[in-house]
Design an enzyme around this catalytic site. Sequence first.
Site, PDB file in Angstrom:
ATOM      1  N   CYS A   1       0.819  -1.208   0.000  1.00 34.63           N
ATOM      2  CA  CYS A   1       0.000   0.000   0.000  1.00 34.63           C
ATOM      3  C   CYS A   1       0.859   1.267   0.000  1.00 34.63           C
ATOM      4  O   CYS A   1       1.970   1.277   0.511  1.00 34.63           O
ATOM      5  CB  CYS A   1      -0.857   0.025   1.260  1.00 34.63           C
ATOM      6  SG  CYS A   1      -1.828  -1.456   1.472  1.00 34.63           S
TER       7      CYS A   1
ATOM      8  N   GLU B   1      18.648 -17.337  -7.196  1.00 35.89           N
ATOM      9  CA  GLU B   1      18.163 -16.011  -7.593  1.00 35.89           C
ATOM     10  C   GLU B   1      17.611 -16.061  -9.037  1.00 35.89           C
ATOM     11  O   GLU B   1      16.587 -15.443  -9.331  1.00 35.89           O
ATOM     12  CB  GLU B   1      19.312 -14.996  -7.453  1.00 35.89           C
ATOM     13  CG  GLU B   1      19.021 -13.598  -7.926  1.00 35.89           C
ATOM     14  CD  GLU B   1      17.812 -12.929  -7.264  1.00 35.89           C
ATOM     15  OE1 GLU B   1      17.287 -13.451  -6.272  1.00 35.89           O
ATOM     16  OE2 GLU B   1      17.389 -11.884  -7.787  1.00 35.89           O
TER      17      GLU B   1
ATOM     18  N   HIS C   1      19.596 -36.970  -5.504  1.00 31.60           N
ATOM     19  CA  HIS C   1      18.922 -37.283  -4.240  1.00 31.60           C
ATOM     20  C   HIS C   1      17.435 -36.968  -4.296  1.00 31.60           C
ATOM     21  O   HIS C   1      16.787 -36.847  -3.263  1.00 31.60           O
ATOM     22  CB  HIS C   1      19.607 -36.540  -3.089  1.00 31.60           C
ATOM     23  CG  HIS C   1      21.039 -36.920  -2.925  1.00 31.60           C
ATOM     24  ND1 HIS C   1      21.433 -38.152  -2.462  1.00 31.60           N
ATOM     25  CD2 HIS C   1      22.174 -36.258  -3.234  1.00 31.60           C
ATOM     26  CE1 HIS C   1      22.756 -38.225  -2.462  1.00 31.60           C
ATOM     27  NE2 HIS C   1      23.226 -37.084  -2.930  1.00 31.60           N
TER      28      HIS C   1
ATOM     29  N   TRP D   1      -2.883  -2.716  -1.458  1.00 34.20           N
ATOM     30  CA  TRP D   1      -2.460  -4.084  -1.768  1.00 34.20           C
ATOM     31  C   TRP D   1      -3.189  -4.963  -0.764  1.00 34.20           C
ATOM     32  O   TRP D   1      -2.936  -4.880   0.440  1.00 34.20           O
ATOM     33  CB  TRP D   1      -0.937  -4.183  -1.607  1.00 34.20           C
ATOM     34  CG  TRP D   1      -0.346  -5.472  -2.054  1.00 34.20           C
ATOM     35  CD1 TRP D   1      -0.048  -5.847  -3.336  1.00 34.20           C
ATOM     36  CD2 TRP D   1       0.080  -6.563  -1.215  1.00 34.20           C
ATOM     37  NE1 TRP D   1       0.534  -7.089  -3.344  1.00 34.20           N
ATOM     38  CE2 TRP D   1       0.624  -7.558  -2.066  1.00 34.20           C
ATOM     39  CE3 TRP D   1       0.059  -6.807   0.153  1.00 34.20           C
ATOM     40  CZ2 TRP D   1       1.123  -8.764  -1.582  1.00 34.20           C
ATOM     41  CZ3 TRP D   1       0.559  -8.004   0.631  1.00 34.20           C
ATOM     42  CH2 TRP D   1       1.082  -8.969  -0.240  1.00 34.20           C
TER      43      TRP D   1
ATOM     44  N   LYS E   1      13.824 -15.017 -10.034  1.00 30.57           N
ATOM     45  CA  LYS E   1      13.504 -14.011 -11.059  1.00 30.57           C
ATOM     46  C   LYS E   1      12.511 -14.600 -12.057  1.00 30.57           C
ATOM     47  O   LYS E   1      11.526 -13.958 -12.411  1.00 30.57           O
ATOM     48  CB  LYS E   1      14.762 -13.559 -11.832  1.00 30.57           C
ATOM     49  CG  LYS E   1      15.710 -12.675 -11.110  1.00 30.57           C
ATOM     50  CD  LYS E   1      15.266 -11.237 -10.964  1.00 30.57           C
ATOM     51  CE  LYS E   1      14.510 -11.046  -9.676  1.00 30.57           C
ATOM     52  NZ  LYS E   1      15.245 -10.711  -8.505  1.00 30.57           N
TER      53      LYS E   1
ATOM     54  N   ASN F   1      -1.867   2.125   5.857  1.00 33.19           N
ATOM     55  CA  ASN F   1      -0.938   1.045   5.495  1.00 33.19           C
ATOM     56  C   ASN F   1      -0.679   0.248   6.769  1.00 33.19           C
ATOM     57  O   ASN F   1      -0.489   0.851   7.831  1.00 33.19           O
ATOM     58  CB  ASN F   1       0.411   1.592   5.030  1.00 33.19           C
ATOM     59  CG  ASN F   1       0.339   2.250   3.677  1.00 33.19           C
ATOM     60  OD1 ASN F   1      -0.716   2.266   3.049  1.00 33.19           O
ATOM     61  ND2 ASN F   1       1.461   2.795   3.238  1.00 33.19           N
ATOM     62  N   GLY F   2      -0.622  -1.071   6.655  1.00 34.72           N
ATOM     63  CA  GLY F   2      -0.308  -1.885   7.828  1.00 34.72           C
ATOM     64  C   GLY F   2      -1.421  -2.879   8.110  1.00 34.72           C
ATOM     65  O   GLY F   2      -2.282  -3.119   7.265  1.00 34.72           O
TER      66      GLY F   2
ATOM     67  N   ARG G   1       5.193  -0.011  -6.099  1.00 33.80           N
ATOM     68  CA  ARG G   1       5.188  -0.809  -4.866  1.00 33.80           C
ATOM     69  C   ARG G   1       4.243  -1.998  -4.957  1.00 33.80           C
ATOM     70  O   ARG G   1       4.318  -2.910  -4.143  1.00 33.80           O
ATOM     71  CB  ARG G   1       4.763   0.067  -3.675  1.00 33.80           C
ATOM     72  CG  ARG G   1       5.743   1.186  -3.374  1.00 33.80           C
ATOM     73  CD  ARG G   1       5.108   2.211  -2.471  1.00 33.80           C
ATOM     74  NE  ARG G   1       4.842   1.683  -1.150  1.00 33.80           N
ATOM     75  CZ  ARG G   1       5.632   1.864  -0.101  1.00 33.80           C
ATOM     76  NH1 ARG G   1       6.745   2.549  -0.233  1.00 33.80           N
ATOM     77  NH2 ARG G   1       5.323   1.366   1.068  1.00 33.80           N
TER      78      ARG G   1
ATOM     79  N   GLU H   1       8.956 -15.144 -10.446  1.00 32.71           N
ATOM     80  CA  GLU H   1       8.156 -13.985 -10.037  1.00 32.71           C
ATOM     81  C   GLU H   1       7.647 -13.165 -11.204  1.00 32.71           C
ATOM     82  O   GLU H   1       6.577 -12.570 -11.111  1.00 32.71           O
ATOM     83  CB  GLU H   1       8.875 -13.109  -9.008  1.00 32.71           C
ATOM     84  CG  GLU H   1      10.069 -12.365  -9.519  1.00 32.71           C
ATOM     85  CD  GLU H   1      10.760 -11.541  -8.440  1.00 32.71           C
ATOM     86  OE1 GLU H   1      10.084 -11.000  -7.571  1.00 32.71           O
ATOM     87  OE2 GLU H   1      11.987 -11.450  -8.487  1.00 32.71           O
TER      88      GLU H   1
ATOM     89  N   LYS I   1       6.648  -4.138  -4.087  1.00 36.70           N
ATOM     90  CA  LYS I   1       8.073  -3.796  -4.061  1.00 36.70           C
ATOM     91  C   LYS I   1       8.601  -3.714  -2.636  1.00 36.70           C
ATOM     92  O   LYS I   1       9.690  -4.179  -2.336  1.00 36.70           O
ATOM     93  CB  LYS I   1       8.270  -2.452  -4.772  1.00 36.70           C
ATOM     94  CG  LYS I   1       9.721  -2.001  -4.860  1.00 36.70           C
ATOM     95  CD  LYS I   1      10.491  -2.894  -5.799  1.00 36.70           C
ATOM     96  CE  LYS I   1      11.973  -2.572  -5.842  1.00 36.70           C
ATOM     97  NZ  LYS I   1      12.726  -3.712  -6.419  1.00 36.70           N
TER      98      LYS I   1
HETATM   99  C1  F6R Z   1      12.467 -10.217  -5.640  1.00 39.98           C
HETATM  100  C2  F6R Z   1      12.487  -9.180  -4.639  1.00 39.98           C
HETATM  101  C3  F6R Z   1      12.091  -9.537  -3.247  1.00 39.98           C
HETATM  102  C4  F6R Z   1      12.846  -8.672  -2.235  1.00 39.98           C
HETATM  103  C5  F6R Z   1      12.339  -8.957  -0.816  1.00 39.98           C
HETATM  104  C6  F6R Z   1      13.113  -8.162   0.208  1.00 39.98           C
HETATM  105  O1  F6R Z   1      12.930  -9.749  -6.874  1.00 39.98           O
HETATM  106  O2  F6R Z   1      12.786  -8.046  -4.914  1.00 39.98           O
HETATM  107  O3  F6R Z   1      12.292 -10.889  -2.997  1.00 39.98           O
HETATM  108  O4  F6R Z   1      14.204  -8.948  -2.331  1.00 39.98           O
HETATM  109  O5  F6R Z   1      10.979  -8.614  -0.730  1.00 39.98           O
HETATM  110  O6  F6R Z   1      13.028  -6.805  -0.033  1.00 39.98           O
HETATM  111  P1  F6R Z   1      14.105  -5.808   0.521  1.00 39.98           P
HETATM  112  O7  F6R Z   1      15.402  -6.099  -0.144  1.00 39.98           O
HETATM  113  O8  F6R Z   1      13.574  -4.438   0.155  1.00 39.98           O
HETATM  114  O9  F6R Z   1      14.173  -6.018   1.998  1.00 39.98           O
END
Ligand code: F6R
Length: 608
Positions: A2, A481, A504, A74, A485, A99-100, A27, A488, A603
Amino acid sequence: MCGIIGAVAERDVVPILIEGLKRLEYRGYDSAGLAVIDQQSLKSKKVSGKVAKLEQEIKDTLLSAPTGIAHTRWATHGKANYENAHPQISKELIALVHNGIVENYSKLRLQLEQWGYEFNSKTDTEVIVHLIHYHFNQSNDLLTAVRTSLQSIEGTYAIAVINPEVPGHLIAARHGSPLVIGIGIGEHFIASDIAALIPVTQKFIFLEDGDIVDLQRNSFKITNSGNPVKRAIHISQLQANAVERGQYRHYMYKEIFEQPQAIKNTIENRIHNSSILETIFGPSTHKLLKNINSVQIIACGTSYHAGLTGRYWIEKFAKIPCTVEIASEFRYRNPLPNSQTLVVTLSQSGETADTLAALNEAKQLGFGPSLAICNVPESAIVRMSDMVLMTHAGPEIGVASTKAFTTQLLSLLMLAVVLGKHNNMDHKIEHRIVDAINILPAQIENVLKLNSIIEQLAGDFADKQHALFLGRGIHYPIAMEGALKLKEISYIHAEAYPAGELKHGPLALVDSKMPVIAVAPNNILQEKLKSNLQEVQARGGQLYIFANHRAIMQELDYVKVIELGEVDDIISPIIYSIPLQLLAYYVALIKGTDVDKPRNLAKSVTVE
Ligand code: F6R
């Protein structure tokens, strides 16, 4: 997650609120709305869906007003629909954005229902707005009503409230969710993220937990526990165009290609005479790191993968044990504290609720000093830590983290060196690492030239449901990673395994429909990895091998080698993550997903 923006001005604030909402879109959200006070009456508009839709509906109504609040939601409690969008309004009098999460909302809802309040949404937020209405009726004072109401709220919040009976006032408060005041000339703003306010001001005050502010056009008063408090004013260096997409089709693509510059910015002023400066972590670093005998890294998601990679460097170069844990697990595990353990939090946003809570937990338990490696200067994690290293990647807007990840990796490599120097690391090793760091931007430029090759390769993945990523040693977290990527942004189910683990269990998944992506640089584990890849090949799996040289394996219809060229062993995890970012990007493009705002994701994850 949010986003909040609010404004009290003389001019019409509706365009400011809409522009702010657009700047908060990155976000992640699923509905949007605003409420304004226009000539002592409350007017609001909400939509399920995008800010553009809200903007269109507002244009049709010619809404304009000098005071207002707006929100991108959100969904947490209740679906992403019109009723649950914010602002939530009580009896046409109090409008609130939040927010929260209100943890005790069921109890409060029951109480409010007994007092005659009807609920129109499934949100936890609605209890706050009715509570404020209830207390406003008692006190006839909005600030008092907000303060009294918040005493009953358990959970986290950043809120902004308006009431047409007190036009020209906006009350905002924070507890566990970020909120910042923007100071203009004869006007004031509130937002959950400075990005929303950059077009109107560069002067900010970061509210602290428990702060409540009464914002007016020409003044503001901050109180905490009922007492007036002063908070420092910060001048942000963020430029309005730093968060613009320019000619790029997607922020993610722009950010992938910004990596050489982001890395240069992370290096700048941190190396002198082939030596990594200890002071980059802050003036007290020497004293704080003196007795450190272990490292605990805490992070979530992509930042967690950076931490897993950093562990290899810290143990190899600093020769001290390092553990890495997902923040949401650490905070509830009751870990055994050690006052000589350095606690390192990694976070792009610096506002991730789980990472913040885990850092808090580490402090309470009696762990040693804390270091934040972060990309957002004024964030909560930065403010809470004893030492800080800013990654200087520049604003990252795409939900899928790219340049923040590679700059986190570089920061961890620098940390390994600084810790190593406390542990009698040989100068020659430091110089060797610094040489590798210095060629990093050029090596990234090189690997970005694979762009069109990877674009073509992506076609092979468009109809796939699953993918396996393999790596060994320090490249296993890079494979993790890569899988994150891909999943997501393209919604393909992807998993990563250390290649030696295949037999295994996961080998059972391998058939001609399973693409297997291997991160296979030229290092001491390459021969072992090759044997693992033979196991895949023998079962008809489709292999995509990222390697220094084509010679790693014979290319066949179902074996493709993507050649990265000579890569320095020390920095190869950073280099090898880049083609995996490009692969995910192009697969998502073919699949037509919302690359910068993938479904269900946000985000900045400011709720638990
Ligand atoms: C994936 C991604 C998330 C963040 C995670 C932590 O591409 O960006 O997995 O890495 O939500 O966020 P931060 O780094 O802002 O604590």
